[in-house]
Design a protein around this motif. Structure first.
Motif, PDB file in Angstrom:
ATOM      1  N   TYR A  36     -30.040  49.761  25.202  1.00  0.00           N
ATOM      2  CA  TYR A  36     -28.864  49.275  25.279  1.00  0.00           C
ATOM      3  C   TYR A  36     -28.647  48.448  24.226  1.00  0.00           C
ATOM      4  N   PHE A  37     -29.362  47.814  23.887  1.00  0.00           N
ATOM      5  CA  PHE A  37     -29.209  46.981  22.622  1.00  0.00           C
ATOM      6  C   PHE A  37     -29.840  47.583  21.075  1.00  0.00           C
ATOM      7  N   TRP A  38     -30.426  49.100  21.762  1.00  0.00           N
ATOM      8  CA  TRP A  38     -31.546  48.846  20.831  1.00  0.00           C
ATOM      9  C   TRP A  38     -30.338  50.126  19.055  1.00  0.00           C
ATOM     10  N   PRO A  39     -31.103  48.768  17.664  1.00  0.00           N
ATOM     11  CA  PRO A  39     -30.279  48.858  16.885  1.00  0.00           C
ATOM     12  C   PRO A  39     -29.853  50.602  15.884  1.00  0.00           C
ATOM     13  N   THR A  40     -28.636  51.158  15.544  1.00  0.00           N
ATOM     14  CA  THR A  40     -28.591  51.768  15.357  1.00  0.00           C
ATOM     15  C   THR A  40     -29.534  52.010  13.887  1.00  0.00           C
ATOM     16  N   GLY A  41     -31.314  53.260  13.852  1.00  0.00           N
ATOM     17  CA  GLY A  41     -31.861  53.435  12.840  1.00  0.00           C
ATOM     18  C   GLY A  41     -32.772  52.123  12.434  1.00  0.00           C
ATOM     19  N   PHE A  42     -33.315  51.720  14.232  1.00  0.00           N
ATOM     20  CA  PHE A  42     -33.882  51.250  13.968  1.00  0.00           C
ATOM     21  C   PHE A  42     -35.325  51.341  14.305  1.00  0.00           C
ATOM     22  N   HIS A  43     -36.678  50.993  13.464  1.00  0.00           N
ATOM     23  CA  HIS A  43     -38.044  51.726  13.991  1.00  0.00           C
ATOM     24  C   HIS A  43     -38.907  51.080  13.736  1.00  0.00           C
ATOM     25  N   VAL A  44     -39.695  50.927  15.090  1.00  0.00           N
ATOM     26  CA  VAL A  44     -41.023  50.505  15.538  1.00  0.00           C
ATOM     27  C   VAL A  44     -42.155  51.062  15.905  1.00  0.00           C
ATOM     28  N   GLY A 476     -22.734  46.409   7.514  1.00  0.00           N
ATOM     29  CA  GLY A 476     -23.662  45.918   8.862  1.00  0.00           C
ATOM     30  C   GLY A 476     -22.885  46.924  10.128  1.00  0.00           C
ATOM     31  N   GLU A 477     -23.676  46.624  11.475  1.00  0.00           N
ATOM     32  CA  GLU A 477     -23.545  47.637  12.576  1.00  0.00           C
ATOM     33  C   GLU A 477     -22.109  47.754  13.181  1.00  0.00           C
ATOM     34  N   VAL A 523     -21.430  35.073  13.911  1.00  0.00           N
ATOM     35  CA  VAL A 523     -20.284  35.953  14.340  1.00  0.00           C
ATOM     36  C   VAL A 523     -21.172  36.506  15.787  1.00  0.00           C
ATOM     37  N   ARG A 524     -20.420  36.974  16.863  1.00  0.00           N
ATOM     38  CA  ARG A 524     -21.672  37.166  17.485  1.00  0.00           C
ATOM     39  C   ARG A 524     -20.812  39.239  17.279  1.00  0.00           C
ATOM     40  N   SER A 525     -20.127  39.251  17.194  1.00  0.00           N
ATOM     41  CA  SER A 525     -20.016  40.761  16.806  1.00  0.00           C
ATOM     42  C   SER A 525     -20.348  41.324  16.018  1.00  0.00           C
ATOM     43  N   PHE A 526     -21.821  41.422  15.164  1.00  0.00           N
ATOM     44  CA  PHE A 526     -21.647  42.068  13.873  1.00  0.00           C
ATOM     45  C   PHE A 526     -23.395  42.481  13.636  1.00  0.00           C
ATOM     46  N   GLY A 527     -23.713  41.980  15.487  1.00  0.00           N
ATOM     47  CA  GLY A 527     -25.308  43.380  15.728  1.00  0.00           C
ATOM     48  C   GLY A 527     -26.366  42.225  16.304  1.00  0.00           C
ATOM     49  N   MET A 528     -27.503  42.536  15.450  1.00  0.00           N
ATOM     50  CA  MET A 528     -28.682  42.365  16.168  1.00  0.00           C
ATOM     51  C   MET A 528     -29.702  41.827  15.198  1.00  0.00           C
ATOM     52  N   TYR A 529     -28.994  42.949  14.106  1.00  0.00           N
ATOM     53  CA  TYR A 529     -29.956  42.260  12.860  1.00  0.00           C
ATOM     54  C   TYR A 529     -31.070  41.814  12.793  1.00  0.00           C
ATOM     55  N   ALA A 530     -31.663  43.562  13.755  1.00  0.00           N
ATOM     56  CA  ALA A 530     -33.133  43.765  13.610  1.00  0.00           C
ATOM     57  C   ALA A 530     -34.453  44.378  13.135  1.00  0.00           C
ATOM     58  N   ARG A 535     -32.324  41.202   8.564  1.00  0.00           N
ATOM     59  CA  ARG A 535     -32.497  39.596   9.532  1.00  0.00           C
ATOM     60  C   ARG A 535     -32.545  37.884   8.407  1.00  0.00           C
ATOM     61  N   TYR A 536     -32.495  38.502   7.165  1.00  0.00           N
ATOM     62  CA  TYR A 536     -32.364  36.705   6.938  1.00  0.00           C
ATOM     63  C   TYR A 536     -30.640  36.850   7.277  1.00  0.00           C
TER      64      TYR A 536
END
Length: 664
Positions: A36-44, A476-477, A523-530, A535-536
């Motif tokens: 549900y929360f996986w950020p777009t373009g996030f790769h691990v 941003g996200e 602010v809460r709405s701007f993403g997960m910063y994953a 991240r900073y």
């Protein structure tokens, strides 16, 4: 003897039959939370993802086994029907807690922490209205019921297949006893979470360098347990060494030595914490109007333009470096409004600090008290209700001459509408204009302002004209469904602040008034910063100082945080006193000393330097992340043990100062 062994064996098997559906339900919720929360373009890497799933499973097994172990007091002796009801109740509780944890993460970008107790400590009615407005309450309850029903179904299937009430009861008593011992210790080790090492604890939640992935490890029950532990520690001030020892120091003297402070005795350490360079003779006292802006995140400023306007009248006030110092690499102290307020006013990592007996007595180093003792009139103004967290009582004791809140503003401006959190922020600025005009010239004024409109549910007054924006310029996200609403309330608050700053800069108070502003938290709405590159930004808020003839110095792009603000502002307005050296003066050239090192401190135990961020004392948590243009050279981005030691020392000494000074 036989009856006792039969009962014990029955209870143990019943406990394990309960554990299996619980583990499955909690693990399914974790997988759903990841998706549900996986950020777009996030790769691990697959290895990191597997580590999170496996470690999460271990914590699921731990909390489920603990429930089974505790229920051994009743499971051996109750009927099958009662056993089923117990299983249903426990399953619903565990599922609901984990779904709450899911939504909590979506809002706060962290698993359940001590802020969760704000449900009863804040304006409970307003909190519940916000939850109902902003979260899918009905769908969450339906999902909880569905997962509970699935768990109960699996529980019944296992009961039919395994027959825990009668299995092996025809065997010899010695075999039953041996099996009971084996099953009992299996339950114990499951609750411990490991066979050979120490039991699973909070530090085991960190399994990768990605904070996003690490935050997926805890389930709802374990996150709530750790939040309760943290709250208990913060409420007990009897042991002054608790925080120091948690940071790896046996005494304040050892921590002070790590920072290069005088450390011959505890009294010498305390004196060093409040020692300041003398002000130049004849330094004039200036008014200080300080704004703590609700949810004022730093990220929108990165994209500000005429086509993507989020600042309104504030934008032109940032252009002249002799009138505005904008610290653009700046972090908040806490993730919530009240914890941040306490961190700023009382230099405390312990929160909530002032809601009990501590808040009823003056704290000697309280910022408003220090300023009041310097001859100022002190005023706290907020568009919210000051009964929130007992602020009306606490702030009057801690040095504010007056507390003006939504109710006072409603009385002064009858057309104001009292909403969920208070009145619109515009009434605060109307009041400030009126109050500054009436202030006696021979009495300097300190005003601490707390805004509230830029807050869920992101409502705005009917006469506000929304600003069109080219959303392609938002880098941003975009996963939050409240992003657009949030940008509007952000613009509303920033524009009002800009109008006020312009009014001061063009009015009679411009030469003897300093205006400063920061956000209480991101602010809460701007993403997960994953993503590591973003991240900073996770904790970043603006910090801006406006005044005539400012010399901003070389630190505007260096890492800094809330702890540095009043170490910067008080010398600027001509105030000295026993305030705590929580940070450094951002307007001067930093010295090559630990106390002047350009780092941030997040008061929940995290720090950030020019290379990246980490959890204090946890080398494995270090992650490279820096603003564009400030990235270190290849090979230089790595954990710095000296930086970590010094930040642990600073955190520990702040904690010790509070506990040792305020214990009963």
């Amino acid at each position: 003897m036989t009856t006792l062994v039969h009962g014990l064996l029955r209870g143990l098997f019943r406990a394990w039959v309960l554990v299996v559906p619980l583990v499955l339900a909690l693990s399914l919720i974790r997988l759903g939370q990841l998706a549900y929360f996986w950020p777009t373009g996030f790769h691990v890497s697959t290895t990191d993802l597997a580590s999170v799933v496996v470690q999460g499973f271990r914590f699921d097994l731990k909390v489920s086994a603990v429930a089974g172990f505790l229920l051994l007091l009743v499971l051996p002796w109750v009927s099958g029907k009662v056993q089923g009801r117990i299983a249903t109740g426990v399953a619903f509780l565990y599922v609901m807690l984990s779904l709450v944890n899911l939504h909590y993460f979506g809002f706060y970008k962290t698993p359940i922490d001590s802020l969760v107790f704000g449900v009863v400590e804040d304006d409970t009615s307003a909190v519940l209205q916000t939850i109902w407005h902003d979260f899918p309450v009905i769908w969450t309850l339906l999902l909880a019921l569905a997962l509970t029903a699935g768990s109960v179904w699996l529980h019944r299937v296992l009961l039919r297949r395994l027959r825990p009430d009668t299995v092996l009861q025809s065997r010899h008593i010695a075999i039953q006893l041996a099996l009971a011992i084996v099953v009992f210790f299996a339950l114990v080790f499951a609750g411990k979470g490991t066979l050979r090492e120490m039991a699973l604890q909070r530090q085991h939640l960190t399994v990768t360098t990605s904070p996003f992935l690490n935050d997926m490890v805890p389930n709802g029950p374990i996150a709530l347990k750790y939040a309760w532990d943290s709250r208990g520690q913060s409420q007990n001030l009897q042991n002054p060494l608790v925080g120091l020892k948690a940071m790896g120091f046996n005494s304040p003297l050892a921590a002070a030595e790590a920072l290069g402070l005088r450390h011959g005795s505890e009294a010498e350490v305390k004196a060093a914490l409040t020692a300041h360079e003398p002000l130049p003779p004849g330094t004039p006292k200036k008014n200080l109007i300080f704004f703590l802006m609700e949810s004022w995140s730093a990220e929108p400023l990165l994209y500000q333009s005429s086509q993507f306007d989020v600042l309104g009248r504030l934008a032109p006030t940032l252009m002249d470096p002799t009138k505005a110092c904008h610290f653009s690499n700046f972090d908040s102290a806490q993730p919530g409004t009240h914890p941040t307020l306490e961190a700023i006013l009382f230099s405390t990592p312990i929160t909530p600090l002032t809601m009990g007996d501590v808040g009823r007595k003056p704290i000697p180093w309280s910022i408003p008290k220090v300023i009041k003792d310097a001859g100022y009139q002190t005023l706290f103004v907020t568009s919210a209700r000051s009964g929130w967290r007992d602020l009306n009582r606490v702030l009057a004791v801690q040095g504010f001459d007056e507390v003006v809140d939504a109710n006072n503003l409603k009385e002064s401006y009858p057309d104001a509408t009292l909403g969920i959190w208070g009145v619109w922020d515009s009434y605060v600025f109307k009041y400030l204009d009126k109050r500054l005009a009436a202030q006696p010239k021979d009495k300097p004024l300190f005003v601490f302002v707390l805004t509230s409109t830029n807050h869920p549910p992101y409502d705005l007054p009917a006469d506000y004209h929304r600003v069109p924006r080219d959303m392609s310029l938002w880098k941003g996200e975009t996963s939050s469904d409240t992003l657009l609403l949030n940008l509007d309330t952000y613009h509303y608050a920033a524009d009002l602040l800009g109008g006020f700053v312009q009014s001061v800069q063009s009015g009679p108070l411009k030469s003897n008034t300093i205006v400063a502003a920061t956000g209480d938290h991101n602010v809460r709405s701007f993403g997960m910063y994953a993503e590591p590159a973003r991240r900073y930004l996770q904790r970043q808020v603006p910090f801006v100082i406006w005044g005539e003839g400012l010399q901003c110095g070389p630190q505007q792009a260096l890492p800094a945080s809330h702890r540095d603000m009043f170490n910067t502002l008080l010398p600027l307005i001509g105030v000295n006193g026993p305030y705590v050296n929580a940070g450094r003066n951002l307007l001067r050239t930093p010295q090559a000393t630990p106390m002047d090192a350009p780092r941030t401190l997040f008061f929940q135990g995290e720090s950030r330097n020019a290379q990246g961020q980490w959890q204090l004392g946890n080398k494995a948590s270090f992650a490279c992340s820096s603003p564009p243009g400030a990235q270190p050279a290849a090979g230089e981005c790595q954990f710095n043990a000296s930086d970590d030691q010094q930040e642990r020392a600073r955190f520990g000494l702040l904690d010790w100062n509070v506990r040792s000074s305020l214990k009963k």
